[in-house]
Design an enzyme around this catalytic site. Structure first.
Site, PDB file in Angstrom:
ATOM      1  N   ASN A   1       0.860  -1.197   0.000  1.00 15.27           N
ATOM      2  CA  ASN A   1       0.000   0.000   0.000  1.00 15.27           C
ATOM      3  C   ASN A   1       0.889   1.236   0.000  1.00 15.27           C
ATOM      4  OD1 ASN A   1       0.557   0.838   2.856  1.00 15.27           O
ATOM      5  ND2 ASN A   1      -0.247  -1.222   3.208  1.00 15.27           N
TER       6      ASN A   1
ATOM      7  N   ASP B   1      -4.115  -6.660   5.426  1.00 11.51           N
ATOM      8  CA  ASP B   1      -5.070  -7.534   6.117  1.00 11.51           C
ATOM      9  C   ASP B   1      -4.985  -8.963   5.586  1.00 11.51           C
ATOM     10  OD1 ASP B   1      -6.183  -5.652   7.865  1.00 11.51           O
ATOM     11  OD2 ASP B   1      -7.363  -4.782   6.221  1.00 11.51           O
TER      12      ASP B   1
ATOM     13  N   ILE C   1      -2.081  -7.476  14.494  1.00 12.95           N
ATOM     14  CA  ILE C   1      -0.975  -7.268  15.453  1.00 12.95           C
ATOM     15  C   ILE C   1      -1.424  -6.419  16.649  1.00 12.95           C
ATOM     16  CG2 ILE C   1       1.362  -6.347  15.719  1.00 12.95           C
ATOM     17  CD1 ILE C   1       1.646  -6.787  12.601  1.00 12.95           C
TER      18      ILE C   1
ATOM     19  N   PHE D   1      -4.196   3.045  14.935  1.00 15.98           N
ATOM     20  CA  PHE D   1      -4.571   4.043  13.938  1.00 15.98           C
ATOM     21  C   PHE D   1      -5.727   3.454  13.138  1.00 15.98           C
ATOM     22  CE2 PHE D   1      -1.724   7.783  13.088  1.00 15.98           C
ATOM     23  CZ  PHE D   1      -1.038   7.728  14.286  1.00 15.98           C
TER      24      PHE D   1
ATOM     25  N   LYS E   1     -13.891   0.497  16.058  1.00 13.55           N
ATOM     26  CA  LYS E   1     -12.610  -0.231  15.955  1.00 13.55           C
ATOM     27  C   LYS E   1     -11.874  -0.205  17.291  1.00 13.55           C
ATOM     28  CE  LYS E   1     -10.747  -0.237  11.638  1.00 13.55           C
ATOM     29  NZ  LYS E   1     -10.083   0.337  10.478  1.00 13.55           N
TER      30      LYS E   1
ATOM     31  N   LYS F   1     -11.106  -3.728  19.178  1.00 11.50           N
ATOM     32  CA  LYS F   1      -9.717  -4.200  19.324  1.00 11.50           C
ATOM     33  C   LYS F   1      -9.185  -4.012  20.748  1.00 11.50           C
ATOM     34  CE  LYS F   1      -8.421  -3.669  14.452  1.00 11.50           C
ATOM     35  NZ  LYS F   1      -7.296  -3.697  13.529  1.00 11.50           N
TER      36      LYS F   1
END
Ligand code: PMT
Length: 429
Positions: A235, A304, A335, A351, A365, A369
């Site tokens: 990316n 991903d 991770i 992030f 998110k 997470k």
């Protein structure tokens, strides 16, 4: 030689001027500043800039371009700096004392003021045509520029491109200010005032002890998921935001380690790096380091998914593939989620790169997470986020959100590091 070797009575007169600063400057802790002076009219402010630096405790060696010697006297620079200005690459005597590579190593910072249009072009091209450009390429110290030029020159697309390149290479910039110019025009292009430049540079170099003894581990940059020996999925992450944040934590006194994917931007000094390629290598590196981490920040744009199989041989066009090729992907481990759900959990900041409903998705998110905080950027806006010099983010903690409007990634990083450290230091567990 176009500056003077000063000796005898003249030397004593200079020593008197230099003594004026003796009480202020502490040689023990004086940061070493190489001051590169470009050939613009604002060069006449250079002696005042040297004076301001010395007032704040820095030691200065002026590096004067040939053009600048027509605008500012090397003798005056010698008087106010207490050091012989340097200017020529091919100066055997000076090189025998402190060669250009030694000068580059001596510097805690290289400050170029004024940075002219020509100097910016030279820096953007990476050309080593004189002493200053050679030092610029050779130093690992942070580089600061204070541009100064005619408004139209500043706004010319070529200059705009060069500034973008130079900032992308990690150089920090102050100004130029708006106002009346020496050429009589109005607009941006005036060099910032010497006291503002000196304060800004020394402030940026300052290392506080707020996070002394605190270990910060970051992931940064992209990952590469190999399809075959010559192809991979990746990316646009440049690593700029991650390195800027690493620097900001370093300036707060933390010990900083960065697990970085493959990037081409300059690596800030004073930080340890672990180089990885793929998401699974990044995870292994984080696993090896995370026990020591007090704060973990996942800036990396981790893939991903990865190909189920990374082939040993290059995939060839063939009859078999003539109707197309299907690439089967499998999910990578998350991770940041893994770190946030460990029994021994550091303070974890993720992030989020979103393209719509950024805040809502980021809040979800963070919760999903189990993160202490998340920093969200809207990456549908190409002026910010991936591979840009600037960013605009919202930092989301439980019960507090901080919106940071568009500014340089360094400035964003400084604000994020301040907010995250405060929250970390005042956490209840
Ligand atoms: O590098 P720059 O060019 O400066 O650009 C900065 C940036 C845009 C890459 C950065 O600001 C950013 O947004 N980083 C996160 C990019 C991302 O992958 O976001 P995400 O929403 O897909 O992932 C959410 C979080 O999970 C991130 O902290 C990410 O590091 C983490 N993650 C994702 C997948 C995975 N397998 N493991 C992870 O740890």
């Amino acid at each position: 030689m176009y500056w003077l070797d000063v000796a005898g009575p003249q030397r004593r007169a200079l020593d008197l001027v230099v003594d004026e600063f003796a009480g202020i400057v502490s040689a023990m802790q004086a940061p070493h500043i190489l001051l590169g002076i470009g050939g613009g009219i604002a060069a006449y402010k250079a002696p005042e800039l040297v004076r301001q630096f010395r007032k704040l405790g820095a030691e200065i060696i002026p590096v004067v371009t040939e053009a600048a010697t027509h605008l500012v006297s090397p003798l005056a620079l010698q008087a106010v700096s207490g050091n012989t200005p340097r200017g020529k690459l091919w100066d055997a005597d000076a090189e025998a004392g402190m060669g250009h590579i030694e000068l580059a190593r001596w510097a805690d910072a290289l400050v170029i003021a004024p940075a002219t249009a020509n100097r910016l072009a030279t820096m953007a091209q990476g050309s080593a045509q004189d002493l200053l450009s050679t030092i610029y390429l050779a130093t690992v110290a942070p580089v600061f520029i204070a541009p100064a030029m005619n408004t139209r020159m500043w706004e010319h697309p070529a200059t705009v491109r060069n500034v973008e390149t130079v900032l992308g290479d990690g150089v920090r910039m102050i100004g130029p200010d708006d106002g009346e110019q020496a050429c009589g025009e109005f607009g941006p292009g005036r060099m910032s005032e010497p006291d503002a430049i000196a304060e800004w540079v020394l402030d940026s170099l300052e290392i506080s002890n707020l996070l002394s003894g605190v270990n910060v581990l970051l992931t940064s940059g992209p990952t590469r998921e190999h399809i075959d020996p010559v192809r991979y999925i990746t990316n646009k992450s440049s690593g700029k935001q991650g390195f800027a944040l690493a620097t900001a934590f370093r300036q707060l006194g933390a010990d900083v380690k960065v697990v970085t994917g493959p990037v081409h931007v300059a690596r800030p000094t004073g930080i340890e790096y672990v180089d990885v390629q793929s998401a699974s290598e990044m995870k292994s590196a984080v696993e090896a380091e995370v026990d020591q981490a007090d704060i973990f920040i996942a800036v990396a744009a981790v893939a991903d998914y990865r190909p189920v199989q990374a082939l040993d041989q290059k995939i060839k066009k063939s009859e078999q593939n003539k109707d197309g090729l299907v690439l089967e992907l499998t999910e990578n481990d998350d991770i940041v989620k893994f770190v946030a759900n460990r029994a021994k959990k550091p303070f974890v900041v993720g992030f989020a790169a979103e393209t719509r409903e950024a805040i809502r998705f980021a809040r979800e998110k963070r919760a999903r997470k189990n993160l202490d905080a998340i920093v969200v950027n809207d990456v549908s806006d190409t002026r910010i986020g991936f591979d840009s010099a600037e960013n605009a983010v919202t930092l989301i903690f439980e019960g507090k959100e901080v919106e940071l409007p568009q500014m340089s990634k360094n400035a964003i990083a400084k604000r994020l590091a301040d907010e995250i450290s405060q929250r970390f230091l005042h956490r209840s567990n």
